[in-house]
Design a protein around this motif. Structure first.
Motif, PDB file in Angstrom:
ATOM      1  N   ARG A  31      41.345  17.364  -8.052  1.00  0.00           N
ATOM      2  CA  ARG A  31      40.047  18.030  -8.287  1.00  0.00           C
ATOM      3  C   ARG A  31      39.491  17.688  -9.659  1.00  0.00           C
ATOM      4  O   ARG A  31      38.274  17.495  -9.817  1.00  0.00           O
ATOM      5  CB  ARG A  31      40.204  19.546  -8.145  1.00  0.00           C
TER       6      ARG A  31
ATOM      7  N   ALA B  10      38.128  14.200  -9.460  1.00  0.00           N
ATOM      8  CA  ALA B  10      36.907  14.162  -8.641  1.00  0.00           C
ATOM      9  C   ALA B  10      35.720  14.735  -9.408  1.00  0.00           C
ATOM     10  O   ALA B  10      34.588  14.246  -9.287  1.00  0.00           O
ATOM     11  CB  ALA B  10      37.128  14.926  -7.334  1.00  0.00           C
TER      12      ALA B  10
ATOM     13  N   SER C  81      36.886   9.685  -7.326  1.00  0.00           N
ATOM     14  CA  SER C  81      36.991  10.418  -6.059  1.00  0.00           C
ATOM     15  C   SER C  81      38.232  10.071  -5.252  1.00  0.00           C
ATOM     16  O   SER C  81      38.543  10.741  -4.281  1.00  0.00           O
ATOM     17  CB  SER C  81      35.742  10.169  -5.219  1.00  0.00           C
TER      18      SER C  81
ATOM     19  N   ASP D 282      37.897  19.846  -0.044  1.00  0.00           N
ATOM     20  CA  ASP D 282      37.195  19.069  -1.074  1.00  0.00           C
ATOM     21  C   ASP D 282      36.504  17.857  -0.442  1.00  0.00           C
ATOM     22  O   ASP D 282      37.127  16.815  -0.242  1.00  0.00           O
ATOM     23  CB  ASP D 282      38.176  18.597  -2.149  1.00  0.00           C
TER      24      ASP D 282
ATOM     25  N   ASN E  56      34.446  15.868  -1.709  1.00  0.00           N
ATOM     26  CA  ASN E  56      34.224  14.742  -2.620  1.00  0.00           C
ATOM     27  C   ASN E  56      35.497  14.050  -3.083  1.00  0.00           C
ATOM     28  O   ASN E  56      35.449  13.166  -3.928  1.00  0.00           O
ATOM     29  CB  ASN E  56      33.463  15.219  -3.864  1.00  0.00           C
ATOM     30  N   ALA E  57      36.625  14.485  -2.557  1.00  0.00           N
ATOM     31  CA  ALA E  57      37.886  13.906  -3.027  1.00  0.00           C
ATOM     32  C   ALA E  57      38.702  13.359  -1.858  1.00  0.00           C
ATOM     33  O   ALA E  57      38.719  13.934  -0.778  1.00  0.00           O
ATOM     34  CB  ALA E  57      38.696  14.962  -3.769  1.00  0.00           C
TER      35      ALA E  57
END
Ligand SMILES: [Zn+2]
Length: 241
Positions: free
Chosen positions: A78, A81, A86, A114, A116-117
């Motif tokens: 996290r 990211a 990412s 998540d 975006n990750a």
């Protein structure tokens, strides 16, 4: 790249940090290959503390809670990211089931929460990857044996007690089978000296070849994950390959 290892007994001949040494070699080899494809790769320092219940009774082993590993990996992913990095690829060399499960849980949690990750985790205990490694690795008699001994000989020969290693008898007991039959310690699995496999057969040349294979596995896993789930803004998928 996040290398993950352990501080764990590896017989009377290999260092406690064997899995850290192997994980860092895997990450470095994977990073080199991805960099050659044009990726900008960042290498994190290794996560060295891990659950290691199988070896916990042996002096020198540091056995930490599995939940701590899961939360740490999630936090690392996290944080990266949040700064636009990412994709986190895990280069894991510590195959205690508690640790592998802790990493799998982190991957699952990130995937669920998540958007975006991405966590790339080529789990070497899966057949698909194990098939590319040595017969000793596949047999499950692979803790501080020929496979790990070869890599440490290639990476950190100064940390190997080669005279002790040369005299160690083979121990073909399979950890994979021991795990299947509910054993939970190296001693119960048939490894009273915290090693399995064929340590006396280890060579630095074989270690260098294994590191290349580990790097290729990591490279392919990253490329595959990025091609299927992520597109860079400035380049099409063919260019990223
Ligand atoms: Zn190991």
């Amino acid at each position: 790249m996040l290398p993950t290892g352990a501080i764990e007994a590896h017989g009377p001949h290999l260092p406690l940090g064997t899995d850290v040494i192997i994980a860092e070699a895997m990450a470095r080899a994977g990073a080199d290959r991805l960099a050659a494809r044009g990726f900008h790769v960042l290498l994190l320092p290794a996560l060295t503390m891990a659950p290691a219940p199988f070896a916990a009774a042996f002096a020198g082993t540091v056995d930490t809670p599995a939940a701590a590993t899961t939360l740490t990996v999630i936090g690392v992913v996290r944080s990266l990211a949040a700064h636009g990095i990412s994709v986190t690829a895990i280069a894991n060399a510590h195959h205690d089931p508690a640790h592998v499960e802790a990493l799998r849980r982190a991957v699952t949690d990130v995937a669920a929460s998540d958007a975006n990750a991405i966590v790339v985790f080529p789990d070497l205990t899966r057949r698909r990857f194990a098939e590319r490694l040595s017969s000793e690795f596949r047999s499950g008699a692979c803790h501080a044996g020929r496979y790990e001994g070869s890599i440490v000989l290639a990476e950190r020969p100064d940390l190997v007690r080669t005279d002790v290693m040369a005299g160690l008898a083979p121990n073909p007991q399979s950890l994979v089978e021991a795990i299947r039959s509910q054993q939970t310690t190296f001693v119960a699995a048939g490894g009273p000296e915290a090693y399995f496999g064929f340590p006396a057969e280890a060579t630095a040349d074989e270690g260098r070849a294994i590191v290349e294979t580990l790097g290729a596995i990591l490279e392919e896993a990253v490329v595959e994950a990025m091609a299927s789930t992520w597109r860079p803004a400035s380049a099409g998928p063919s260019e990223t390959r």
